[in-house]
Design a protein around this motif. Structure first.
Motif, PDB file in Angstrom:
ATOM      1  N   ARG A   1       7.587  12.493   6.003  1.00  0.00           N
ATOM      2  CA  ARG A   1       7.928  11.079   5.848  1.00  0.00           C
ATOM      3  C   ARG A   1       9.335  10.738   6.329  1.00  0.00           C
ATOM      4  N   THR A   2      10.019  11.748   6.890  1.00  0.00           N
ATOM      5  CA  THR A   2      11.320  11.482   7.509  1.00  0.00           C
ATOM      6  C   THR A   2      11.160  11.189   9.002  1.00  0.00           C
ATOM      7  N   ARG A   3       9.937  11.294   9.514  1.00  0.00           N
ATOM      8  CA  ARG A   3       9.673  11.065  10.935  1.00  0.00           C
ATOM      9  C   ARG A   3       8.856   9.786  11.132  1.00  0.00           C
ATOM     10  N   ALA A   4       9.231   9.029  12.161  1.00  0.00           N
ATOM     11  CA  ALA A   4       8.479   7.816  12.496  1.00  0.00           C
ATOM     12  C   ALA A   4       7.176   8.192  13.192  1.00  0.00           C
ATOM     13  N   TYR A   5       6.172   7.337  13.058  1.00  0.00           N
ATOM     14  CA  TYR A   5       4.877   7.596  13.693  1.00  0.00           C
ATOM     15  C   TYR A   5       5.034   7.571  15.203  1.00  0.00           C
ATOM     16  N   SER A   6       4.369   8.487  15.879  1.00  0.00           N
ATOM     17  CA  SER A   6       4.504   8.638  17.326  1.00  0.00           C
ATOM     18  C   SER A   6       3.783   7.523  18.079  1.00  0.00           C
ATOM     19  N   SER A   7       4.466   6.959  19.061  1.00  0.00           N
ATOM     20  CA  SER A   7       3.837   5.936  19.894  1.00  0.00           C
ATOM     21  C   SER A   7       2.720   6.539  20.742  1.00  0.00           C
ATOM     22  N   ASN A   8       2.810   7.833  21.048  1.00  0.00           N
ATOM     23  CA  ASN A   8       1.745   8.495  21.808  1.00  0.00           C
ATOM     24  C   ASN A   8       0.458   8.582  20.982  1.00  0.00           C
ATOM     25  N   LEU A   9       0.598   8.939  19.695  1.00  0.00           N
ATOM     26  CA  LEU A   9      -0.571   8.994  18.821  1.00  0.00           C
ATOM     27  C   LEU A   9      -1.168   7.602  18.633  1.00  0.00           C
ATOM     28  N   LEU A  10      -0.294   6.614  18.544  1.00  0.00           N
ATOM     29  CA  LEU A  10      -0.772   5.233  18.416  1.00  0.00           C
ATOM     30  C   LEU A  10      -1.625   4.864  19.621  1.00  0.00           C
ATOM     31  N   GLY A  11      -1.151   5.229  20.830  1.00  0.00           N
ATOM     32  CA  GLY A  11      -1.903   4.936  22.038  1.00  0.00           C
ATOM     33  C   GLY A  11      -3.251   5.629  22.070  1.00  0.00           C
ATOM     34  N   THR A  12      -3.302   6.875  21.575  1.00  0.00           N
ATOM     35  CA  THR A  12      -4.557   7.630  21.561  1.00  0.00           C
ATOM     36  C   THR A  12      -5.592   6.963  20.648  1.00  0.00           C
ATOM     37  N   VAL A  13      -5.164   6.585  19.440  1.00  0.00           N
ATOM     38  CA  VAL A  13      -6.086   5.938  18.490  1.00  0.00           C
ATOM     39  C   VAL A  13      -6.517   4.572  19.019  1.00  0.00           C
ATOM     40  N   PHE A  14      -5.558   3.831  19.548  1.00  0.00           N
ATOM     41  CA  PHE A  14      -5.865   2.504  20.090  1.00  0.00           C
ATOM     42  C   PHE A  14      -6.908   2.605  21.211  1.00  0.00           C
ATOM     43  N   ARG A  15      -6.756   3.596  22.071  1.00  0.00           N
ATOM     44  CA  ARG A  15      -7.687   3.767  23.192  1.00  0.00           C
ATOM     45  C   ARG A  15      -9.107   4.022  22.687  1.00  0.00           C
TER      46      ARG A  15
ATOM     47  N   LEU B   1       0.841  -1.205   0.000  1.00  0.00           N
ATOM     48  CA  LEU B   1       0.000   0.000   0.000  1.00  0.00           C
ATOM     49  C   LEU B   1       0.873   1.252   0.000  1.00  0.00           C
ATOM     50  N   LYS B   2       1.932   1.249   0.792  1.00  0.00           N
ATOM     51  CA  LYS B   2       2.857   2.390   0.827  1.00  0.00           C
ATOM     52  C   LYS B   2       3.426   2.687  -0.558  1.00  0.00           C
ATOM     53  N   LYS B   3       3.858   1.649  -1.224  1.00  0.00           N
ATOM     54  CA  LYS B   3       4.450   1.823  -2.552  1.00  0.00           C
ATOM     55  C   LYS B   3       3.428   2.376  -3.534  1.00  0.00           C
ATOM     56  N   SER B   4       2.175   1.911  -3.443  1.00  0.00           N
ATOM     57  CA  SER B   4       1.136   2.393  -4.353  1.00  0.00           C
ATOM     58  C   SER B   4       0.800   3.859  -4.102  1.00  0.00           C
ATOM     59  N   LEU B   5       1.082   4.350  -2.865  1.00  0.00           N
ATOM     60  CA  LEU B   5       0.818   5.751  -2.525  1.00  0.00           C
ATOM     61  C   LEU B   5       2.028   6.643  -2.750  1.00  0.00           C
ATOM     62  N   GLY B   6       3.099   6.068  -3.300  1.00  0.00           N
ATOM     63  CA  GLY B   6       4.265   6.859  -3.658  1.00  0.00           C
ATOM     64  C   GLY B   6       5.285   7.049  -2.557  1.00  0.00           C
ATOM     65  N   PHE B   7       5.250   6.240  -1.510  1.00  0.00           N
ATOM     66  CA  PHE B   7       6.231   6.352  -0.425  1.00  0.00           C
ATOM     67  C   PHE B   7       7.575   5.781  -0.867  1.00  0.00           C
ATOM     68  N   ASP B   8       8.629   6.400  -0.370  1.00  0.00           N
ATOM     69  CA  ASP B   8       9.982   5.904  -0.605  1.00  0.00           C
ATOM     70  C   ASP B   8      10.235   4.740   0.349  1.00  0.00           C
ATOM     71  N   CYS B   9      10.508   3.559  -0.189  1.00  0.00           N
ATOM     72  CA  CYS B   9      10.718   2.377   0.639  1.00  0.00           C
ATOM     73  C   CYS B   9      12.172   1.907   0.600  1.00  0.00           C
ATOM     74  N   SER B  10      13.090   2.864   0.431  1.00  0.00           N
ATOM     75  CA  SER B  10      14.514   2.513   0.439  1.00  0.00           C
ATOM     76  C   SER B  10      14.948   2.167   1.861  1.00  0.00           C
ATOM     77  N   ASP B  11      16.143   1.600   1.991  1.00  0.00           N
ATOM     78  CA  ASP B  11      16.589   1.009   3.256  1.00  0.00           C
ATOM     79  C   ASP B  11      16.603   1.983   4.433  1.00  0.00           C
ATOM     80  N   ASP B  12      16.920   3.258   4.191  1.00  0.00           N
ATOM     81  CA  ASP B  12      17.065   4.195   5.305  1.00  0.00           C
ATOM     82  C   ASP B  12      15.757   4.871   5.700  1.00  0.00           C
ATOM     83  N   GLN B  13      14.640   4.464   5.103  1.00  0.00           N
ATOM     84  CA  GLN B  13      13.348   5.069   5.391  1.00  0.00           C
ATOM     85  C   GLN B  13      12.589   4.247   6.452  1.00  0.00           C
ATOM     86  N   TYR B  14      11.810   4.955   7.288  1.00  0.00           N
ATOM     87  CA  TYR B  14      11.005   4.266   8.299  1.00  0.00           C
ATOM     88  C   TYR B  14       9.905   3.440   7.635  1.00  0.00           C
ATOM     89  N   VAL B  15       9.600   2.301   8.229  1.00  0.00           N
ATOM     90  CA  VAL B  15       8.510   1.471   7.728  1.00  0.00           C
ATOM     91  C   VAL B  15       7.167   2.126   8.032  1.00  0.00           C
TER      92      VAL B  15
END
Length: 406
Positions: free
Chosen positions: A308-322, A287-301
């Motif tokens: 897109r140079t920043r990793a997703y925040s674990s705090n935001l993950l906790g908020t959505v999960f809750r 899905l990432k590739k189809s949306l045009g994300f760079d999936c080279s080795d130094d990029q976050y999954v």
């Protein structure tokens, strides 16, 4: 080879702002960092810094100006409290022990200030949510200043529970879902992703974020890794391997190289994904590739959509999960005599307990999740003993094949 871009001083390196195998990118970053250092010297920011001067600098940055007015006021209020505690003490001289009296100071500050009194709960203790937001804000601002070479990075200690209105659940290995609860949660998560896709207002960003959150949670569940260990993985950490099962069949899967995020358990290791974990993660990367994300080795999954140079925040993950589990009625879990809130971290416990149920040796489990063997035995001996004796205690759960259904 990897190229590092660093700013060198007499005492060592102030910052390491880039690591890349691309020499041209390294040269461009070095030039950018050089310009930043010159600007910093021109504005007098190379001098000794205090909390107050760092706050003043931060309010002039684009990152601060991009915040909402309410959030800006919150940042200023919290940093003012830190400044009041440390006075004119230089950031470079702040030691870990200097925080010893902070929580007592903080408690009395809330108690004596009418405007801040709302952060006290009914029993006169500090609201844990407020303190965590305050601690994360401090780390974000000092970290931003550290990236610009203005000061060293200093860490705020963990919040002592005696000052807060919460209970520790780190010693409770039963603080996770039962298999039937997990099945209900899985249904709720898939339903939430489908609703986000069907909502035309979400657009591509909403679709991407929904699938990313599900992929993160699935990866935690099927690797036993800590939340931040998963959110920080890059594509270079993913290795596609062929494994042979006991029945002789061969299957493709991911071996994820997990970099530790806990200083007391600095164990890097590989996590071999099972079928479900591999399938969900592979679908998300496609899905990432189809949306045009760079999936080279130094990029976050799992990068942020807008930066897109920043990793997703674990705090935001906790908020959505809750929000997801509250809607499904799965927010409060565990023993009725000692209930606890559901968090993404409990999937790490869920992974460990399912491995115990499957008869995996504790030494193998400890290696897989980045524990010392002694640590795994300390926290999960009670679970293993109950399994071996085939006794069930309140707050534990019954092993079930339902957990493995798609």
């Amino acid at each position: 080879p990897n190229y590092y871009v660093r700013y060198s001083t007499v005492k060592g390196y102030i910052t390491k702002s880039l690591r890349t195998p691309d020499l041209d990118k390294a040269k461009a970053k070095a030039f950018e960092l050089g310009e930043l250092i010159l600007t910093r010297n021109l504005h007098g920011l190379s001098k000794t810094q205090t909390i107050a001067s760092i706050t003043d600098w931060f309010t002039k940055t684009g990152r601060y100006k991009a915040l909402s007015t309410q959030r800006q006021k919150q940042v200023i209020r919290w940093m003012r409290i830190f400044s009041e505690y440390f006075k004119n003490k230089s950031i470079d001289t702040i030691q870990y022990t200097d925080w010893a009296d902070y929580w007592q100071f903080r408690h009395h500050f809330y108690d004596n200030t009418q405007y801040e009194g709302k952060a006290l709960s009914g029993n006169g203790k500090l609201a844990i949510k407020t303190l965590r937001g305050e601690r994360n804000t401090f780390h974000a601002i000092i970290g931003h200043a550290n990236q610009h070479g203005i000061c060293k990075m200093i860490k705020m200690p963990e919040i002592p529970l005696q000052w807060t209105d919460t209970k520790a659940n780190y010693t409770r290995p039963d603080a996770t879902y039962t298999p039937s609860q997990y099945a209900k949660y899985r249904t709720a998560l898939n339903k939430w992703v489908t609703e986000r896709e069907a909502d035309w207002r979400s657009g591509k960003q909403g679709k991407y974020t929904a699938h990313m959150i599900r992929a993160i949670l699935w990866t935690i569940r099927h690797s036993g890794a800590r939340v931040k260990e998963v959110t920080k993985i890059t594509h270079s950490c993913l290795e596609e391997r062929t494994i042979k099962l006991p029945d002789g069949t061969s299957h493709q899967t991911y071996a994820i190289f997990i970099q530790p995020t806990k200083s007391k358990s600095p164990f890097a290791r590989y996590a071999i994904m099972n079928y479900s974990g591999y399938r969900h993660l592979k679908q998300f990367i496609e899905l990432k590739k189809s949306l045009g994300f760079d999936c080279s080795d130094d990029q976050y999954v799992f990068p942020v959509w807008r930066d897109r140079t920043r990793a997703y925040s674990s705090n935001l993950l906790g908020t959505v999960f809750r929000k997801i589990v509250q809607k499904a009625g799965l927010y409060i879990i565990g023993d009725k005599t000692n209930p606890t809130r559901a968090t993404p971290r409990m999937f790490r416990r869920y992974y460990i307990i399912r491995q115990i149920d499957a008869g995996t040796p504790v030494t193998h489990i400890a290696m897989a999740v980045g524990h010392k063997v002694e640590t795994c035995q300390k926290f999960y001996n009670s679970v293993m003993r109950e399994r071996y004796e085939q006794q069930v205690f309140t707050g534990s759960y019954y092993p079930s094949t339902m957990d493995e259904e798609e």
